[in-house]
Each structure stands twice: as C-alpha cells, then as structure tokens.
Design an enzyme around this catalytic site. Sequence first.
Site, PDB file in Angstrom:
ATOM      1  N   ARG A 225       0.851  -1.171   0.000  1.00 59.30           N
ATOM      2  CA  ARG A 225       0.000   0.000   0.000  1.00 59.30           C
ATOM      3  C   ARG A 225       0.892   1.227   0.000  1.00 59.30           C
ATOM      4  O   ARG A 225       1.996   1.199   0.553  1.00 59.30           O
ATOM      5  CB  ARG A 225      -0.937   0.026   1.212  1.00 59.30           C
ATOM      6  CG  ARG A 225      -2.101  -0.951   1.128  1.00 59.30           C
ATOM      7  CD  ARG A 225      -3.102  -0.522   0.058  1.00 59.30           C
ATOM      8  NE  ARG A 225      -4.286  -1.377  -0.001  1.00 59.30           N
ATOM      9  CZ  ARG A 225      -4.431  -2.408  -0.816  1.00 59.30           C
ATOM     10  NH1 ARG A 225      -3.424  -2.742  -1.628  1.00 59.30           N
ATOM     11  NH2 ARG A 225      -5.548  -3.105  -0.840  1.00 59.30           N
ATOM     12  N   GLU A 254      -2.613   8.398  -3.854  1.00 56.65           N
ATOM     13  CA  GLU A 254      -2.839   7.592  -5.046  1.00 56.65           C
ATOM     14  C   GLU A 254      -4.126   8.043  -5.733  1.00 56.65           C
ATOM     15  O   GLU A 254      -5.169   8.080  -5.075  1.00 56.65           O
ATOM     16  CB  GLU A 254      -2.933   6.116  -4.675  1.00 56.65           C
ATOM     17  CG  GLU A 254      -2.971   5.189  -5.877  1.00 56.65           C
ATOM     18  CD  GLU A 254      -2.927   3.721  -5.491  1.00 56.65           C
ATOM     19  OE1 GLU A 254      -1.982   3.311  -4.792  1.00 56.65           O
ATOM     20  OE2 GLU A 254      -3.870   3.002  -5.860  1.00 56.65           O
ATOM     21  N   HIS A 273      -1.065   1.057 -10.074  1.00 53.80           N
ATOM     22  CA  HIS A 273      -1.729   0.049  -9.236  1.00 53.80           C
ATOM     23  C   HIS A 273      -2.418  -1.001 -10.115  1.00 53.80           C
ATOM     24  O   HIS A 273      -3.546  -1.403  -9.859  1.00 53.80           O
ATOM     25  CB  HIS A 273      -2.745   0.709  -8.289  1.00 53.80           C
ATOM     26  CG  HIS A 273      -3.003  -0.109  -7.058  1.00 53.80           C
ATOM     27  ND1 HIS A 273      -3.421   0.437  -5.871  1.00 53.80           N
ATOM     28  CD2 HIS A 273      -2.898  -1.441  -6.819  1.00 53.80           C
ATOM     29  CE1 HIS A 273      -3.580  -0.501  -4.958  1.00 53.80           C
ATOM     30  NE2 HIS A 273      -3.262  -1.658  -5.518  1.00 53.80           N
TER      31      HIS A 273
END
Length: 312
Positions: A225, A254, A273
């Site tokens: 993460r 993000e 991602h």
Amino acid sequence: MHKILVIDPRQKNVKPGWLGPEYNVVQPASYELENIMEEIKDAEGILTAFRPVPPELMEAAPGLKVVARPGAGIDNIDIEAATRLGVRVCNVTGVRGRALAEHALFLMLYLARHAWMKDDPEGWEATPPVQLTGRTMGVVGLGDIGRNVVKIGHGFGLEILVNTRTPDPAYVPEAAIEFVSFEELCPRADFIVLAMPLTPETRGLIRAETIGWMKKEVIIINLARGQAVVTGDLLEAVRAGRIAGAGLDVTDPEPLPADHPLRSIPQVLITPHNGSRTAETTAKAMGRAADNIRKALAGERPINLVNPEVMD
C-alpha cells in the site's frame, strides 16, 4: 431482484447482467458521494475496488447484506461497522499473487538493467547493469504475493531474506529462506520488496530512519500500500543518491499527481496500481467475487468471508 451497487469508477465496465438474471447490478449516474448515498438506499450488496466503504455508507442501506471486493486487501472497508450491522465482507485471496510477483520482477529488472536509460544508448552502454543472480532480495510479508515473489526470486538465483509475522519455511518449501527482523533485512538486501498488509506497524515502514539502514545500491519495490512508504522521505533519498531506485505499483497519495517530482526521476518507475490486474486474474477475481455475493445473498457462507462472526 437483488440490487448490487457498484461504487468504484474502476469497475465501471461491470455489466448489469454480470451476476445473472436474478440480480440487478447498478452503475450510478456519477460516482459522487451524494449520488452514491441516494442509490445505496435499496441495495443489498456493494461492489468496490479501492473506494472506501465507511459506516455511514452501510448504515444508509438497511437491507445491505454483503460488501464484496475482488482483491485481497480490505483496509478500505470498515470491518467493525460491517460486523455490527450484520453485513458480510468478502474479499478474494490466492488469485492475484502470481501476477503481482511477476510485476515485482519486471520492476526489479527494469531498474537493475537501467532500462530507464533507453533514450541515452551511449550512457546505457557505458553503465554496467546489476545482475540478479547472487544478489540478495528481502521480502516483507509472506502471504500469497510474498510467497510467489520468493518462488520467482529463487528461480533467478537470488538469496532470500524474509520478514514476516509467520516465519514458517513450509510456506515455500522449494526455496531456501532466512527469516530475519526488518532491522536485519535492510542492511543486507540489494532489493527490498514490500508485500505485506497495511497495519499500524507497517504504515510508514519505509521512512528516513529505515532508509538510513539500507545499502546505497538498494532498489525498493512497493506492492503493498502507498502508505507503507513516506513519499517525501523516498523522494529525498533518491535525489540524494541514498538508494539506487524504486518501483512503485502503489503510492501515497494515489494516484500521485502528474506534476509530483517523483515522476520526473528516471530511477523511479511508477505503475498505476495495475500490477495484479492481468486479463487472467481479473476474470478469476471477478468470478470469485460473484460467487461470494451470490452465496451471501442466499444466506450461505461465502468462499472468502472476512468477518465470520456475522454467521454466528
């Protein structure tokens, strides 16, 4: 007909008939919170990827029975609130690990072989790359992702260090693993791969202090993460030559803004991602998520139930 509300724009391509004729899979007119809150009122299920599912969202749906995510991480879902409300939370495990491990090796090879110098062929020719064989890889986390990273790394001839809460060599019997603390791992590893859940202990794991324990030649790969890395500290370390580079499939924030200085550093490769989202894993994960939703709405135990106490 059971209404399932898709709340994450990343899943805007999920079709109304995805679950079958007895289910109504609804895409909202927009993904603004106000619109989601209006649509959620009569929903029995929520499908999300990374969008948060806070208590107020679940409380707004009195008939809600299930929250499903086609991935392993559940830090975006308030599990305690779901359990209090009797809502089953389902994830998907054991599907994306191999794909994400392959992505980790892609990031490692891109950086180790200086592929970021592709527009400078003379400089690239004069800069010796790093060979993986014989180097040391430190892996943090030994879940599905970490185990697959270890397997592939072992195949490349890397020495393997692992930092995990469950140091069991039987997890990857084909690879020689040395279990160490994170403090021991940092100064020995040429590559550090983060593949652990986000917890209070792992939040900010990579920061100025821990970077100071590492080799200057280290390459950091984050598959976990974004919050596991203090972005500003990583930026300063790369700029100062304290580390050789970084491969980030996740960032904090993000997505990282287009003008963020990390994006202008050649030795930092940022992917959106998407490391685990191959055609194969997406099909398997969405199939498992569908099975979880169907079972939950039928009053059966889902395949991947995160909060089993709701069934008691």
